[in-house]
Design a protein around this motif. Sequence first.
Motif, mmCIF file in Angstrom:
data_model
loop_
_atom_site.group_PDB
_atom_site.id
_atom_site.type_symbol
_atom_site.label_atom_id
_atom_site.label_comp_id
_atom_site.label_asym_id
_atom_site.label_seq_id
_atom_site.Cartn_x
_atom_site.Cartn_y
_atom_site.Cartn_z
ATOM 1 N N ILE A 72 37.985 -69.683 -71.940
ATOM 2 C CA ILE A 72 39.448 -69.695 -72.045
ATOM 3 C C ILE A 72 39.983 -71.108 -71.861
ATOM 4 C CG2 ILE A 72 41.590 -68.859 -71.017
ATOM 5 C CD1 ILE A 72 40.061 -66.310 -70.187
ATOM 6 N N ASP A 73 39.499 -71.787 -70.824
ATOM 7 C CA ASP A 73 39.963 -73.157 -70.565
ATOM 8 C C ASP A 73 39.655 -74.084 -71.736
ATOM 9 O OD1 ASP A 73 40.811 -72.292 -68.091
ATOM 10 O OD2 ASP A 73 39.041 -73.006 -67.015
ATOM 11 N N THR A 74 38.476 -73.915 -72.339
ATOM 12 C CA THR A 74 38.087 -74.749 -73.481
ATOM 13 C C THR A 74 38.975 -74.463 -74.690
ATOM 14 O OG1 THR A 74 35.789 -74.727 -72.698
ATOM 15 C CG2 THR A 74 36.165 -75.436 -74.966
ATOM 16 N N LEU A 75 39.315 -73.199 -74.896
ATOM 17 C CA LEU A 75 40.191 -72.833 -76.011
ATOM 18 C C LEU A 75 41.587 -73.407 -75.820
ATOM 19 C CD1 LEU A 75 39.108 -69.105 -76.477
ATOM 20 C CD2 LEU A 75 38.780 -70.952 -78.139
ATOM 21 N N VAL A 76 42.097 -73.316 -74.591
ATOM 22 C CA VAL A 76 43.436 -73.852 -74.306
ATOM 23 C C VAL A 76 43.472 -75.348 -74.586
ATOM 24 C CG1 VAL A 76 45.089 -74.331 -72.469
ATOM 25 C CG2 VAL A 76 44.073 -72.053 -72.667
ATOM 26 N N LYS A 77 42.435 -76.052 -74.163
ATOM 27 C CA LYS A 77 42.376 -77.501 -74.413
ATOM 28 C C LYS A 77 42.306 -77.801 -75.909
ATOM 29 C CE LYS A 77 40.051 -81.718 -72.881
ATOM 30 N NZ LYS A 77 40.096 -82.374 -74.189
ATOM 31 N N ALA A 78 41.536 -77.000 -76.637
ATOM 32 C CA ALA A 78 41.421 -77.209 -78.082
ATOM 33 C C ALA A 78 42.755 -76.991 -78.782
ATOM 34 C CB ALA A 78 40.360 -76.271 -78.658
ATOM 35 N N MET A 79 43.530 -76.030 -78.288
ATOM 36 C CA MET A 79 44.846 -75.767 -78.866
ATOM 37 C C MET A 79 45.765 -76.969 -78.688
ATOM 38 S SD MET A 79 45.139 -71.855 -77.486
ATOM 39 C CE MET A 79 46.804 -71.504 -78.006
ATOM 40 N N GLU A 80 45.594 -77.688 -77.585
ATOM 41 C CA GLU A 80 46.403 -78.884 -77.344
ATOM 42 C C GLU A 80 45.878 -80.084 -78.139
ATOM 43 O OE1 GLU A 80 49.198 -79.344 -75.618
ATOM 44 O OE2 GLU A 80 49.296 -77.179 -75.291
ATOM 45 N N ASP A 81 44.563 -80.234 -78.164
ATOM 46 C CA ASP A 81 43.961 -81.407 -78.803
ATOM 47 C C ASP A 81 44.017 -81.347 -80.325
ATOM 48 O OD1 ASP A 81 43.387 -82.267 -76.273
ATOM 49 O OD2 ASP A 81 41.252 -81.765 -76.343
ATOM 50 N N HIS A 82 44.068 -80.145 -80.885
ATOM 51 C CA HIS A 82 43.982 -79.997 -82.346
ATOM 52 C C HIS A 82 45.175 -79.201 -82.885
ATOM 53 C CE1 HIS A 82 39.910 -81.564 -82.055
ATOM 54 N NE2 HIS A 82 39.646 -80.660 -81.140
ATOM 55 N N LYS A 83 46.356 -79.578 -82.464
ATOM 56 C CA LYS A 83 47.560 -78.890 -82.944
ATOM 57 C C LYS A 83 47.638 -78.949 -84.463
ATOM 58 C CE LYS A 83 50.548 -79.490 -78.900
ATOM 59 N NZ LYS A 83 51.778 -80.129 -78.372
ATOM 60 N N ASN A 84 48.002 -77.819 -85.062
ATOM 61 C CA ASN A 84 48.200 -77.712 -86.511
ATOM 62 C C ASN A 84 46.916 -77.883 -87.328
ATOM 63 O OD1 ASN A 84 51.059 -77.488 -86.103
ATOM 64 N ND2 ASN A 84 51.149 -79.715 -85.891
ATOM 65 N N GLN A 85 45.754 -77.971 -86.669
ATOM 66 C CA GLN A 85 44.499 -78.125 -87.401
ATOM 67 C C GLN A 85 43.725 -76.812 -87.510
ATOM 68 O OE1 GLN A 85 42.137 -81.618 -86.310
ATOM 69 N NE2 GLN A 85 43.945 -82.507 -85.358
ATOM 70 N N PHE A 86 44.054 -75.861 -86.662
ATOM 71 C CA PHE A 86 43.474 -74.525 -86.762
ATOM 72 C C PHE A 86 44.420 -73.551 -86.084
ATOM 73 C CE2 PHE A 86 42.391 -75.206 -82.429
ATOM 74 C CZ PHE A 86 42.000 -73.989 -81.862
ATOM 75 N N ILE A 103 26.321 -73.256 -66.587
ATOM 76 C CA ILE A 103 27.496 -74.115 -66.522
ATOM 77 C C ILE A 103 27.439 -75.172 -67.630
ATOM 78 C CG2 ILE A 103 28.742 -75.813 -65.121
ATOM 79 C CD1 ILE A 103 27.823 -74.298 -62.645
ATOM 80 N N GLY A 104 28.499 -75.289 -68.362
ATOM 81 C CA GLY A 104 28.584 -76.261 -69.448
ATOM 82 C C GLY A 104 28.181 -75.707 -70.800
ATOM 83 N N HIS A 105 27.346 -74.655 -70.796
ATOM 84 C CA HIS A 105 26.887 -74.059 -72.055
ATOM 85 C C HIS A 105 28.038 -73.390 -72.804
ATOM 86 C CE1 HIS A 105 23.977 -71.182 -74.301
ATOM 87 N NE2 HIS A 105 24.240 -72.254 -75.017
ATOM 88 N N THR A 106 28.922 -72.717 -72.045
ATOM 89 C CA THR A 106 30.054 -72.014 -72.660
ATOM 90 C C THR A 106 30.994 -72.986 -73.355
ATOM 91 O OG1 THR A 106 29.968 -70.172 -71.091
ATOM 92 C CG2 THR A 106 32.087 -70.594 -72.186
ATOM 93 N N ALA A 107 31.314 -74.079 -72.677
ATOM 94 C CA ALA A 107 32.214 -75.075 -73.277
ATOM 95 C C ALA A 107 31.625 -75.629 -74.565
ATOM 96 C CB ALA A 107 32.477 -76.206 -72.277
ATOM 97 N N LEU A 108 30.318 -75.855 -74.570
ATOM 98 C CA LEU A 108 29.650 -76.378 -75.763
ATOM 99 C C LEU A 108 29.724 -75.378 -76.911
ATOM 100 C CD1 LEU A 108 27.915 -78.602 -77.058
ATOM 101 C CD2 LEU A 108 25.889 -77.440 -76.135
ATOM 102 N N LYS A 109 29.404 -74.104 -76.626
ATOM 103 C CA LYS A 109 29.448 -73.076 -77.666
ATOM 104 C C LYS A 109 30.868 -72.896 -78.210
ATOM 105 C CE LYS A 109 27.076 -69.285 -77.319
ATOM 106 N NZ LYS A 109 26.521 -67.988 -76.844
ATOM 107 N N THR A 110 31.824 -72.903 -77.296
ATOM 108 C CA THR A 110 33.208 -72.695 -77.713
ATOM 109 C C THR A 110 33.708 -73.853 -78.564
ATOM 110 O OG1 THR A 110 33.630 -71.407 -75.696
ATOM 111 C CG2 THR A 110 35.547 -72.221 -76.902
#
Length: 322
Positions: free
Chosen positions: A178-192, A138-145
């Motif tokens: 998946i949850d970490t990716l979705v959050k990254a898409m919101e937090d870093h719009k237009n950056q990747f 638990i937590g390792h996946t979010a860190l790697k992602t």
Amino acid sequence: MSSRVVSGAAKSSRQINVVLRTPEPAAVHEQEQPAGGKPVPSQGPFAEMLKELDQLVGLDNVKELVFEIYALLQIGQYRAEAGLAASQQVYHMIFKGNPGTGKTTVARIVAKLFQSMGLLQKGHLIEVERADLVGEYIGHTALKTRDLVKKAMGGILFIDEAYSLARGGEKDFGKEAIDTLVKAMEDHKNQFVLILAGYSEEMDFFLAQNPGLPSRFPIAIDFPDYSIDQLVQIAELMGKEREYTLIPASIMKLRQMLIAEKNNCLSAFSNARYVRNVMEKSMRHQAVRLLGQYQNSSPGRQELMTIKPEDMRTEPRAGLGL
């Protein structure tokens, strides 16, 4: 498999979230009209990418979409110069299709397009799969992602076989990715830009598992299997790149092999990957044949280049293989 970085064009000198850069005059005003009446630059970064796309066999729908994206970004630059609002669009994508249909190749071209048009700062491509994202506790996946998202900043994060992230059920750590990716898409719009790729049916199932996912990927591209004629064309291009030629009898043999493989393949047909394997094995078989024929002399140039029907043969299946 470890993540791979594919370098794009040179790093931009400034962060750009909206297309604002003034294009090179030659890339805008010196245009030609290709078949279909689409104006494209005769020189400049997009002209080079268009050449790369044109070298790909088939994929007409993909080429059409890439042109649409180019046109939107170019008009966005004109609008900015005219003092008009530059629309911000989301460019996260879904690539659906069998192996060997050009998904990774197209992702690399798109990365270079986005960099050249100012949408992405670096234009590099990070290629990953489930093992690169999912951890062991638990937590390792979010860190790697998050680490991989960080590496992809200014470029594209390309996840192959993305559907595997949803295969393990609620307790599987893939859901955390998946949850970490979705959050990254919101937090870093237009950056990747995030591109998820995989088999068509599996990707449809994957997207159905999370009702919020499809709307986050407004661009979905189908990569159909190549026809027999297209696969033969791919084989000839592969041979040409390495200075080998297929005589008519060899092409006929290849057609027979392709038809048999398509009919007998229990899993997804691997398209250009299958053709590449056939060509590389044929080159090895040709080398063995020539050594046997020319023990006391050297083969001529034409002999060294020619792949004959006897060089093109299938071998017993052993799980993978031909």
